[in-house]
Design a protein around this motif. Structure first.
Motif, PDB file in Angstrom:
ATOM      1  N   GLU A  63       0.616  -1.145   0.072  1.00 20.82           N
ATOM      2  CA  GLU A  63       0.169  -0.075  -0.154  1.00 20.82           C
ATOM      3  C   GLU A  63       0.962   1.341  -0.124  1.00 20.82           C
ATOM      4  OE1 GLU A  63      -3.514   2.226   2.589  1.00 20.82           O
ATOM      5  OE2 GLU A  63      -2.938   0.152   3.156  1.00 20.82           O
ATOM      6  N   GLN A  64       1.787   1.336   0.888  1.00 18.83           N
ATOM      7  CA  GLN A  64       2.954   2.505   0.842  1.00 18.83           C
ATOM      8  C   GLN A  64       3.519   2.632  -0.516  1.00 18.83           C
ATOM      9  OE1 GLN A  64       4.880   0.981   4.416  1.00 18.83           O
ATOM     10  NE2 GLN A  64       4.163   2.720   5.599  1.00 18.83           N
ATOM     11  N   ILE A  65       3.947   1.375  -1.047  1.00 19.83           N
ATOM     12  CA  ILE A  65       4.648   1.440  -2.442  1.00 19.83           C
ATOM     13  C   ILE A  65       3.731   2.019  -3.537  1.00 19.83           C
ATOM     14  CG2 ILE A  65       5.564   0.107  -4.258  1.00 19.83           C
ATOM     15  CD1 ILE A  65       6.646  -1.773  -1.800  1.00 19.83           C
ATOM     16  N   TYR A  66       2.508   1.607  -3.317  1.00 19.77           N
ATOM     17  CA  TYR A  66       1.373   2.056  -4.470  1.00 19.77           C
ATOM     18  C   TYR A  66       1.109   3.652  -4.097  1.00 19.77           C
ATOM     19  CZ  TYR A  66       0.356  -2.127  -7.056  1.00 19.77           C
ATOM     20  OH  TYR A  66       0.579  -3.185  -7.985  1.00 19.77           O
ATOM     21  N   ALA A  67       1.197   4.228  -2.773  1.00 20.51           N
ATOM     22  CA  ALA A  67       0.893   5.531  -2.511  1.00 20.51           C
ATOM     23  C   ALA A  67       2.067   6.430  -2.904  1.00 20.51           C
ATOM     24  CB  ALA A  67       0.697   5.710  -0.865  1.00 20.51           C
ATOM     25  N   THR A  68       3.228   5.814  -2.891  1.00 21.54           N
ATOM     26  CA  THR A  68       4.369   6.382  -3.350  1.00 21.54           C
ATOM     27  C   THR A  68       4.378   6.782  -4.769  1.00 21.54           C
ATOM     28  OG1 THR A  68       5.879   5.636  -1.368  1.00 21.54           O
ATOM     29  CG2 THR A  68       6.839   6.559  -3.272  1.00 21.54           C
ATOM     30  N   ILE A  69       4.016   5.548  -5.445  1.00 20.04           N
ATOM     31  CA  ILE A  69       3.957   5.740  -7.135  1.00 20.04           C
ATOM     32  C   ILE A  69       3.017   6.631  -7.507  1.00 20.04           C
ATOM     33  CG2 ILE A  69       3.567   4.425  -9.042  1.00 20.04           C
ATOM     34  CD1 ILE A  69       4.823   1.944  -7.658  1.00 20.04           C
ATOM     35  N   THR A  70       1.623   6.634  -6.664  1.00 16.44           N
ATOM     36  CA  THR A  70       0.552   7.502  -7.198  1.00 16.44           C
ATOM     37  C   THR A  70       0.982   9.038  -6.804  1.00 16.44           C
ATOM     38  OG1 THR A  70      -0.957   5.717  -6.479  1.00 16.44           O
ATOM     39  CG2 THR A  70      -1.724   7.904  -6.420  1.00 16.44           C
ATOM     40  N   TYR A  71       1.717   9.357  -5.745  1.00 14.99           N
ATOM     41  CA  TYR A  71       2.267  10.566  -5.345  1.00 14.99           C
ATOM     42  C   TYR A  71       3.173  11.092  -6.401  1.00 14.99           C
ATOM     43  CZ  TYR A  71       4.076  14.566  -2.714  1.00 14.99           C
ATOM     44  OH  TYR A  71       4.578  15.680  -2.571  1.00 14.99           O
ATOM     45  N   TYR A  72       4.045  10.122  -6.969  1.00 20.24           N
ATOM     46  CA  TYR A  72       4.748  10.626  -7.962  1.00 20.24           C
ATOM     47  C   TYR A  72       3.773  11.156  -9.342  1.00 20.24           C
ATOM     48  CZ  TYR A  72       7.714   9.633 -12.178  1.00 20.24           C
ATOM     49  OH  TYR A  72       8.426   9.813 -13.522  1.00 20.24           O
ATOM     50  N   MET A  73       3.052  10.035  -9.525  1.00 19.22           N
ATOM     51  CA  MET A  73       2.006  10.372 -10.883  1.00 19.22           C
ATOM     52  C   MET A  73       1.364  11.607 -10.662  1.00 19.22           C
ATOM     53  SD  MET A  73       2.770   7.900 -13.124  1.00 19.22           S
ATOM     54  CE  MET A  73       3.083   6.101 -13.077  1.00 19.22           C
ATOM     55  N   ARG A  74       1.079  11.884  -9.595  1.00 15.20           N
ATOM     56  CA  ARG A  74       0.157  13.068  -9.535  1.00 15.20           C
ATOM     57  C   ARG A  74       1.145  14.593  -9.290  1.00 15.20           C
ATOM     58  NH1 ARG A  74      -4.477  11.824  -4.956  1.00 15.20           N
ATOM     59  NH2 ARG A  74      -5.370  10.278  -6.160  1.00 15.20           N
ATOM     60  N   ASN A  75       2.222  14.346  -9.062  1.00 17.27           N
ATOM     61  CA  ASN A  75       3.404  15.551  -8.893  1.00 17.27           C
ATOM     62  C   ASN A  75       4.666  15.424  -9.776  1.00 17.27           C
ATOM     63  OD1 ASN A  75       2.076  16.848  -6.438  1.00 17.27           O
ATOM     64  ND2 ASN A  75       2.137  14.847  -5.846  1.00 17.27           N
ATOM     65  N   ARG A  76       4.223  14.753 -10.877  1.00 11.27           N
ATOM     66  CA  ARG A  76       5.472  14.284 -11.781  1.00 11.27           C
ATOM     67  C   ARG A  76       6.597  15.147 -12.049  1.00 11.27           C
ATOM     68  NH1 ARG A  76       4.356   9.685 -15.787  1.00 11.27           N
ATOM     69  NH2 ARG A  76       6.238   8.908 -16.092  1.00 11.27           N
ATOM     70  N   ALA A  77       6.269  16.386 -12.416  1.00 13.51           N
ATOM     71  CA  ALA A  77       7.124  17.311 -12.612  1.00 13.51           C
ATOM     72  C   ALA A  77       8.193  17.788 -11.424  1.00 13.51           C
ATOM     73  CB  ALA A  77       6.681  18.614 -13.121  1.00 13.51           C
ATOM     74  N   ALA A  78       7.467  18.004 -10.361  1.00  7.73           N
ATOM     75  CA  ALA A  78       8.268  18.301  -8.940  1.00  7.73           C
ATOM     76  C   ALA A  78       9.033  16.996  -8.588  1.00  7.73           C
ATOM     77  CB  ALA A  78       7.058  18.735  -7.916  1.00  7.73           C
ATOM     78  N   ILE A  79       8.321  15.880  -8.709  1.00  9.68           N
ATOM     79  CA  ILE A  79       9.097  14.730  -8.150  1.00  9.68           C
ATOM     80  C   ILE A  79      10.285  14.302  -9.301  1.00  9.68           C
ATOM     81  CG2 ILE A  79       8.983  12.167  -7.614  1.00  9.68           C
ATOM     82  CD1 ILE A  79       7.742  14.412  -5.414  1.00  9.68           C
ATOM     83  N   ASP A  80      10.139  14.460 -10.672  1.00  3.96           N
ATOM     84  CA  ASP A  80      11.247  14.368 -11.534  1.00  3.96           C
ATOM     85  C   ASP A  80      12.422  15.050 -11.206  1.00  3.96           C
ATOM     86  OD1 ASP A  80      10.248  12.308 -12.994  1.00  3.96           O
ATOM     87  OD2 ASP A  80       9.025  13.732 -14.428  1.00  3.96           O
ATOM     88  N   LYS A  81      12.141  16.419 -10.624  1.00  2.72           N
ATOM     89  CA  LYS A  81      13.160  17.349 -10.315  1.00  2.72           C
ATOM     90  C   LYS A  81      13.793  16.884  -8.862  1.00  2.72           C
ATOM     91  CE  LYS A  81      14.519  22.126  -9.191  1.00  2.72           C
ATOM     92  NZ  LYS A  81      15.785  21.521  -8.881  1.00  2.72           N
ATOM     93  N   TYR A  82      12.917  16.463  -7.905  1.00  5.70           N
ATOM     94  CA  TYR A  82      13.351  15.678  -6.561  1.00  5.70           C
ATOM     95  C   TYR A  82      14.339  14.630  -6.903  1.00  5.70           C
ATOM     96  CZ  TYR A  82      12.715  13.441  -2.090  1.00  5.70           C
ATOM     97  OH  TYR A  82      12.953  12.849  -0.997  1.00  5.70           O
TER      98      TYR A  82
END
Length: 115
Positions: A51-70
């Protein structure tokens, strides 16, 4: 539960999975760059739930530009630190290198005698 509730936001460059020392970069690097499925990642980190892994991936998908920079900043920082460590090895590393060189020399000398 909000998606952000799965994480501890310790700073702009430090987002951890709540209750763990692992940052989201750990999961996302394996997922994006390693091509691992969430289930494979869960096998590598048994204390992190699927569940935490899927939440992390979902968070990435929703904030892709910011997380790509991160992630880019995280990878860049790691490269800088490895280069700095290579240029300025600690006394312990220098000692290990010396011991390894001595061992290699002894092995080579022993092989030469038996040839």
């Amino acid at each position: 539960m909000q998606l952000e509730d799965y994480f501890d936001f310790l700073g702009p460059d430090d987002i951890r999975i709540k209750g763990h020392r692992h940052g989201i970069e750990t999961i996302l690097y394996d997922y994006i760059h390693g091509g691992q499925s969430p289930e494979e990642i869960a096998e590598n980190y048994p204390t992190i739930t699927l569940e935490q892994i899927y939440a992390t991936i979902t968070y990435y998908m929703r904030n892709r530009a910011a997380i790509d920079k991160y992630l880019s900043d995280w990878i860049e920082h790691g490269e800088r630190m490895r280069a700095e460590q290579a240029a300025n090895p600690s006394p312990g590393i220098l000692r290990l290198r010396k011991l390894n060189a001595e061992r290699m020399a002894q092995t080579t000398a022993a092989e030469t005698k038996t040839s």
